[in-house]
Design a protein around this motif. Structure first.
Motif, PDB file in Angstrom:
ATOM      1  N   PHE A 160      54.331  24.875 100.426  1.00 48.37           N
ATOM      2  CA  PHE A 160      53.075  24.605  99.728  1.00 48.37           C
ATOM      3  C   PHE A 160      52.570  23.191 100.039  1.00 48.37           C
ATOM      4  N   THR A 161      53.497  22.225 100.143  1.00 49.79           N
ATOM      5  CA  THR A 161      53.077  20.855 100.462  1.00 49.79           C
ATOM      6  C   THR A 161      52.480  20.815 101.862  1.00 49.79           C
ATOM      7  N   GLU A 162      53.125  21.522 102.799  1.00 46.34           N
ATOM      8  CA  GLU A 162      52.582  21.533 104.176  1.00 46.34           C
ATOM      9  C   GLU A 162      51.178  22.117 104.217  1.00 46.34           C
ATOM     10  N   LEU A 163      50.920  23.099 103.332  1.00 45.61           N
ATOM     11  CA  LEU A 163      49.595  23.739 103.313  1.00 45.61           C
ATOM     12  C   LEU A 163      48.597  22.954 102.466  1.00 45.61           C
ATOM     13  N   ASN A 164      49.005  21.752 102.030  1.00 42.86           N
ATOM     14  CA  ASN A 164      48.149  20.886 101.214  1.00 42.86           C
ATOM     15  C   ASN A 164      47.735  21.547  99.902  1.00 42.86           C
ATOM     16  N   ILE A 165      48.648  22.345  99.339  1.00 41.11           N
ATOM     17  CA  ILE A 165      48.434  22.916  98.004  1.00 41.11           C
ATOM     18  C   ILE A 165      48.939  21.858  97.019  1.00 41.11           C
ATOM     19  N   LEU A 166      48.031  21.335  96.193  1.00 42.81           N
ATOM     20  CA  LEU A 166      48.431  20.286  95.252  1.00 42.81           C
ATOM     21  C   LEU A 166      49.345  20.889  94.174  1.00 42.81           C
ATOM     22  N   PRO A 167      50.326  20.133  93.693  1.00 42.79           N
ATOM     23  CA  PRO A 167      51.193  20.695  92.651  1.00 42.79           C
ATOM     24  C   PRO A 167      50.389  20.999  91.394  1.00 42.79           C
ATOM     25  N   PRO A 168      50.716  22.087  90.673  1.00 47.66           N
ATOM     26  CA  PRO A 168      50.015  22.344  89.415  1.00 47.66           C
ATOM     27  C   PRO A 168      50.392  21.274  88.402  1.00 47.66           C
ATOM     28  N   ASP A 169      49.669  21.202  87.288  1.00 49.50           N
ATOM     29  CA  ASP A 169      50.002  20.187  86.278  1.00 49.50           C
ATOM     30  C   ASP A 169      51.327  20.509  85.596  1.00 49.50           C
ATOM     31  N   LYS A 170      51.571  21.797  85.422  1.00 50.01           N
ATOM     32  CA  LYS A 170      52.850  22.199  84.830  1.00 50.01           C
ATOM     33  C   LYS A 170      53.372  23.407  85.600  1.00 50.01           C
ATOM     34  N   GLU A 171      54.676  23.433  85.791  1.00 45.65           N
ATOM     35  CA  GLU A 171      55.271  24.530  86.557  1.00 45.65           C
ATOM     36  C   GLU A 171      56.497  25.060  85.794  1.00 45.65           C
ATOM     37  N   PRO A 172      56.239  25.769  84.675  1.00 44.24           N
ATOM     38  CA  PRO A 172      57.361  26.182  83.829  1.00 44.24           C
ATOM     39  C   PRO A 172      58.249  27.246  84.483  1.00 44.24           C
ATOM     40  N   ARG A 173      59.553  27.121  84.240  1.00 43.21           N
ATOM     41  CA  ARG A 173      60.510  28.130  84.708  1.00 43.21           C
ATOM     42  C   ARG A 173      60.925  28.978  83.518  1.00 43.21           C
ATOM     43  N   VAL A 174      60.961  30.284  83.729  1.00 39.46           N
ATOM     44  CA  VAL A 174      61.225  31.220  82.627  1.00 39.46           C
ATOM     45  C   VAL A 174      62.502  30.849  81.866  1.00 39.46           C
ATOM     46  N   THR A 175      63.554  30.486  82.605  1.00 40.61           N
ATOM     47  CA  THR A 175      64.849  30.264  81.938  1.00 40.61           C
ATOM     48  C   THR A 175      64.816  29.047  81.006  1.00 40.61           C
ATOM     49  N   ASN A 176      63.777  28.200  81.127  1.00 40.97           N
ATOM     50  CA  ASN A 176      63.649  27.074  80.189  1.00 40.97           C
ATOM     51  C   ASN A 176      62.841  27.457  78.947  1.00 40.97           C
ATOM     52  N   TYR A 177      62.362  28.703  78.895  1.00 40.05           N
ATOM     53  CA  TYR A 177      61.472  29.123  77.795  1.00 40.05           C
ATOM     54  C   TYR A 177      62.004  30.325  77.022  1.00 40.05           C
ATOM     55  N   ILE A 178      63.315  30.547  77.086  1.00 41.55           N
ATOM     56  CA  ILE A 178      63.872  31.741  76.427  1.00 41.55           C
ATOM     57  C   ILE A 178      63.589  31.734  74.908  1.00 41.55           C
ATOM     58  N   PRO A 179      63.777  30.605  74.179  1.00 40.33           N
ATOM     59  CA  PRO A 179      63.487  30.647  72.735  1.00 40.33           C
ATOM     60  C   PRO A 179      62.024  30.989  72.438  1.00 40.33           C
ATOM     61  N   VAL A 180      61.119  30.477  73.261  1.00 44.63           N
ATOM     62  CA  VAL A 180      59.681  30.753  73.078  1.00 44.63           C
ATOM     63  C   VAL A 180      59.407  32.248  73.299  1.00 44.63           C
ATOM     64  N   ILE A 181      60.085  32.825  74.283  1.00 43.03           N
ATOM     65  CA  ILE A 181      59.911  34.260  74.583  1.00 43.03           C
ATOM     66  C   ILE A 181      60.494  35.104  73.445  1.00 43.03           C
ATOM     67  N   ILE A 182      61.680  34.712  72.975  1.00 46.98           N
ATOM     68  CA  ILE A 182      62.312  35.453  71.862  1.00 46.98           C
ATOM     69  C   ILE A 182      61.401  35.426  70.628  1.00 46.98           C
ATOM     70  N   GLN A 183      60.765  34.277  70.396  1.00 51.03           N
ATOM     71  CA  GLN A 183      59.853  34.138  69.254  1.00 51.03           C
ATOM     72  C   GLN A 183      58.698  35.150  69.361  1.00 51.03           C
ATOM     73  N   MET A 184      58.121  35.275  70.561  1.00 52.14           N
ATOM     74  CA  MET A 184      56.978  36.175  70.713  1.00 52.14           C
ATOM     75  C   MET A 184      57.414  37.636  70.560  1.00 52.14           C
ATOM     76  N   ILE A 185      58.570  37.967  71.093  1.00 55.06           N
ATOM     77  CA  ILE A 185      59.064  39.352  70.949  1.00 55.06           C
ATOM     78  C   ILE A 185      59.302  39.656  69.459  1.00 55.06           C
ATOM     79  N   THR A 186      59.832  38.673  68.733  1.00 48.15           N
ATOM     80  CA  THR A 186      60.056  38.863  67.290  1.00 48.15           C
ATOM     81  C   THR A 186      58.732  39.156  66.589  1.00 48.15           C
ATOM     82  N   GLU A 187      57.700  38.401  66.955  1.00 45.64           N
ATOM     83  CA  GLU A 187      56.380  38.623  66.327  1.00 45.64           C
ATOM     84  C   GLU A 187      55.865  40.026  66.645  1.00 45.64           C
TER      85      GLU A 187
END
Ligand SMILES: [Zn+2]
Length: 465
Positions: A100-127
């Protein structure tokens, strides 16, 4: 005013973000189980371009592009390669960033990885469970119930009515109430990675991650949600359904989908064995030529991939650089010209980059004429505009001297032979022996050398590394 084709309403609409000067954009990112292919390159160059243009228009943009770092394919491939999953995933993310850097794609402002958001996902499934939009199957999997949402199918259209079925079905031992029901939480099999949840050890299904992460990072209503058109159904349909059911608000105001890459009339896919990896193409061609080529077809249209088309498209970029060559464009930044107005009009019409390319090409022609007239002030002014507008697309960021000079060795022909052939060709041109001159040009083109003539000189450029 910017108009965007909204895949939800199937219409071009005036773009109005929720907050006056701020745009929230969420784009579904890569599932990192292999190197990125040319389809990824196209999709993420397009959304990079959209983020750049929104910023050019004066908006502040928060651009989130997620990384799916847990799913069946990742588990299977890392197991087959005898690699620790974390190590494998990290190395794939590094390779993606390199391409992506070679193609001059600028990094996004945030690049979340699913495994860092498991509690947030569990919360939504609970709802979703608490509001009766989800149920737990006998095996312990949690499913979203599409019958609980009367608006299910709003994005992908009427055809879904035919797919709906009230019957219980059993597929590979998994029992669902409706065949369109999709998994929110999956029980892990023996030796598979897992997280603890109120429903036992398991991992999230694919669709829930984007709904949960986008709400956590950007709020309940997104201005723009994007992705490749292959994600429209079921991924985006399912995202809309679960987010709307749980948040009781509009999920995304504008849905943007980029077209597929087509190879010899067939969709590029792993199952057809016709996948082209970015790494292989980047090893052969200049990365800016690849970027130019991937932008050359309107973003909603399918893009035909072949090396022949890529070669043809590279001629246009070379012409732009040739116009910039030997100008003093950096010293006189001349904005708000008629060309910039044309650029804005084209981009405001659903990001019409092919039209922008023709505007840039006209600008280059004009510069070349002014060069012959030796009007250096006008040349420098227009060259500034050309460079500035190219930069808005993530192009023309190199020094033209470096662009033409960098080549030293090629596999098919050496520099001395090229220079000799150019000498013969120039003599032929002086003698108006156009057939010989053209034959030499064609021969060099077959060896990936492109010639660009101007009044006194001929530029040559090898599009292959
Ligand atoms: Zn997604």
């Amino acid at each position: 005013m910017l108009k965007i084709f909204n895949s939800l309403t199937k219409k071009k609409e005036n773009f109005k973000p929720v907050f006056l000067n701020h745009v929230n954009m969420y784009v579904c990112g890569v599932t990192v189980y292999d190197l990125c292919h040319i389809g990824h390159g196209r999709t993420f160059i397009i959304f990079d371009l959209i983020a750049r243009y929104l910023r050019y228009c004066g908006y502040t943009v928060t651009y989130v592009r997620n990384i799916t770092d847990i799913d069946d394919k990742i588990i299977n491939v890392s197991y087959k390669k005898h690699k620790c999953m974390n190590f494998f995933v990290n190395s794939m993310i590094n390779e993606m960033h390199k391409d992506f850097t070679e193609l001059n794609i600028l990094p996004p402002d945030k690049e979340p990885r699913v495994t860092n958001y498991i509690p947030v996902i569990i919360q939504m499934i609970t709802e979703l469970l608490n509001s009766n939009h989800a149920y737990i199957s006998k095996e312990g999997n949690v499913f979203f119930s599409v019958d609980s949402d009367i608006n299910y199918g709003v994005l992908s259209g009427q055809f879904l009515k035919y797919l709906r079925s009230g019957k219980r079905i059993c597929n590979k031992g998994i029992i669902k109430k409706n065949k369109l029901d999709f998994v929110l939480w999956k029980v892990s099999k023996k030796n598979e990675p897992y997280w603890c949840s109120p429903w036992g050890k398991g991992r999230p299904g694919w669709h829930i991650e984007c709904s949960a992460m986008s709400r956590d990072l950007l709020g309940k209503t997104l201005d723009i949600h994007g992705g490749g058109s292959d994600l429209l159904f079921p991924h985006h349909e399912n995202e809309i359904s679960q987010s709307t059911c749980v948040n009781k608000s509009i999920y995304a105001n504008y849905w943007i989908h980029s077209g597929m890459v087509i190879i010899k009339n067939k969709k590029m896919s792993k199952s057809l064995g016709n996948v082209f990896f970015l790494r292989d193409i980047l090893n052969k061609y200049d990365s800016e030529i690849i970027r130019y080529y991937l932008l050359s077809t309107h973003y909603r249209q399918p893009l035909l991939y072949s090396e022949e088309v890529l070669k043809q498209s590279s001629i246009s970029l070379i012409r732009l650089y040739r116009a910039l060559y030997s100008t003093n464009y950096k010293d006189t930044l001349f904005r708000h010209s008629i060309f910039e107005l044309e650029f804005r009009n084209a981009m405001n019409d659903d990001f019409n980059v092919p039209l922008v390319f023709s505007i840039l090409s006209n600008l280059a022609k004009k510069i070349n004429v002014l060069k012959i007239q030796k009007d250096s002030i006008e040349v420098n002014k227009l060259a500034s505009v050309l460079c500035f507008l190219g930069n808005q697309l993530g192009l023309l960021y190199k020094n033209p001297h470096d662009f033409f000079k960098k080549q030293t060795k090629f596999q098919k022909i050496d520099i001395t032979t090229i220079e000799k052939m150019l000498y013969i060709r120039n003599n032929a041109r002086k003698l108006k022996n156009w057939t010989q001159a053209d034959n030499i040009r064609k021969y060099l083109f077959s060896l990936d050398i492109i010639l660009e003539d101007n009044q006194n000189d001929t530029f040559w450029y090898s599009i292959k590394k």
